[in-house]
Design a protein around this motif. Sequence first.
Motif, PDB file in Angstrom:
ATOM      1  N   ILE A 135       0.903  -1.229  -0.215  1.00  0.00           N
ATOM      2  CA  ILE A 135       0.107   0.011   0.084  1.00  0.00           C
ATOM      3  C   ILE A 135       0.767   1.279  -0.131  1.00  0.00           C
ATOM      4  N   GLN A 136       0.862   1.902  -1.084  1.00  0.00           N
ATOM      5  CA  GLN A 136       1.744   3.303  -1.069  1.00  0.00           C
ATOM      6  C   GLN A 136       0.689   4.194  -1.683  1.00  0.00           C
ATOM      7  N   TRP A 137       0.701   5.111  -0.550  1.00  0.00           N
ATOM      8  CA  TRP A 137      -0.040   6.472  -0.956  1.00  0.00           C
ATOM      9  C   TRP A 137       0.561   7.597  -1.610  1.00  0.00           C
ATOM     10  N   THR A 138      -0.214   8.199  -2.603  1.00  0.00           N
ATOM     11  CA  THR A 138       0.554   9.465  -3.471  1.00  0.00           C
ATOM     12  C   THR A 138       0.329  10.689  -2.549  1.00  0.00           C
ATOM     13  N   ASP A 139       1.226  11.564  -2.939  1.00  0.00           N
ATOM     14  CA  ASP A 139       1.447  12.914  -1.974  1.00  0.00           C
ATOM     15  C   ASP A 139      -0.323  13.382  -2.122  1.00  0.00           C
ATOM     16  N   GLU A 140      -1.040  13.316  -3.361  1.00  0.00           N
ATOM     17  CA  GLU A 140      -2.210  13.923  -3.327  1.00  0.00           C
ATOM     18  C   GLU A 140      -3.248  13.071  -2.286  1.00  0.00           C
ATOM     19  N   GLN A 141      -3.209  11.685  -2.068  1.00  0.00           N
ATOM     20  CA  GLN A 141      -3.812  10.934  -1.293  1.00  0.00           C
ATOM     21  C   GLN A 141      -3.445  11.529   0.259  1.00  0.00           C
ATOM     22  N   LYS A 142      -2.424  11.708   0.608  1.00  0.00           N
ATOM     23  CA  LYS A 142      -1.819  12.019   1.844  1.00  0.00           C
ATOM     24  C   LYS A 142      -2.151  13.391   2.145  1.00  0.00           C
ATOM     25  N   ALA A 143      -2.335  14.489   1.369  1.00  0.00           N
ATOM     26  CA  ALA A 143      -2.939  15.540   1.482  1.00  0.00           C
ATOM     27  C   ALA A 143      -4.456  15.503   1.631  1.00  0.00           C
ATOM     28  N   GLN A 144      -5.180  14.673   0.951  1.00  0.00           N
ATOM     29  CA  GLN A 144      -6.878  14.484   1.043  1.00  0.00           C
ATOM     30  C   GLN A 144      -7.091  14.068   2.729  1.00  0.00           C
ATOM     31  N   ASP A 145      -6.130  12.987   2.970  1.00  0.00           N
ATOM     32  CA  ASP A 145      -6.427  12.473   4.378  1.00  0.00           C
ATOM     33  C   ASP A 145      -6.219  13.375   5.426  1.00  0.00           C
ATOM     34  N   ARG A 146      -5.049  14.116   5.347  1.00  0.00           N
ATOM     35  CA  ARG A 146      -4.690  15.142   6.222  1.00  0.00           C
ATOM     36  C   ARG A 146      -5.750  16.363   6.451  1.00  0.00           C
ATOM     37  N   ALA A 147      -6.328  16.717   5.171  1.00  0.00           N
ATOM     38  CA  ALA A 147      -7.453  17.596   5.345  1.00  0.00           C
ATOM     39  C   ALA A 147      -8.800  17.114   5.860  1.00  0.00           C
ATOM     40  N   ARG A 148      -9.072  15.966   5.555  1.00  0.00           N
ATOM     41  CA  ARG A 148     -10.253  15.134   6.284  1.00  0.00           C
ATOM     42  C   ARG A 148      -9.834  15.070   7.612  1.00  0.00           C
ATOM     43  N   ARG A 149      -8.872  14.545   8.018  1.00  0.00           N
ATOM     44  CA  ARG A 149      -8.497  14.636   9.480  1.00  0.00           C
ATOM     45  C   ARG A 149      -8.586  15.959  10.369  1.00  0.00           C
TER      46      ARG A 149
END
Length: 44
Positions: free
Chosen positions: A19-33
């Motif tokens: 499971i490797q997250w892209t930078d975009e997915q990481k940013a979306q998760d941070r924004a959601r949290r």
Amino acid sequence: MTKSTSERVVRRGRVFPEIQWTDEQKAQDRARRQAFSERCWVIF
């Protein structure tokens, strides 16, 4: 009598390396949290 020693093996690395997250997915998760945290802060 022999002495029983258990060598602890330290494992370093990812739990799920496939499971490797892209930078975009990481940013979306941070924004959601962050949004969730802001909603909860009002309650507590």
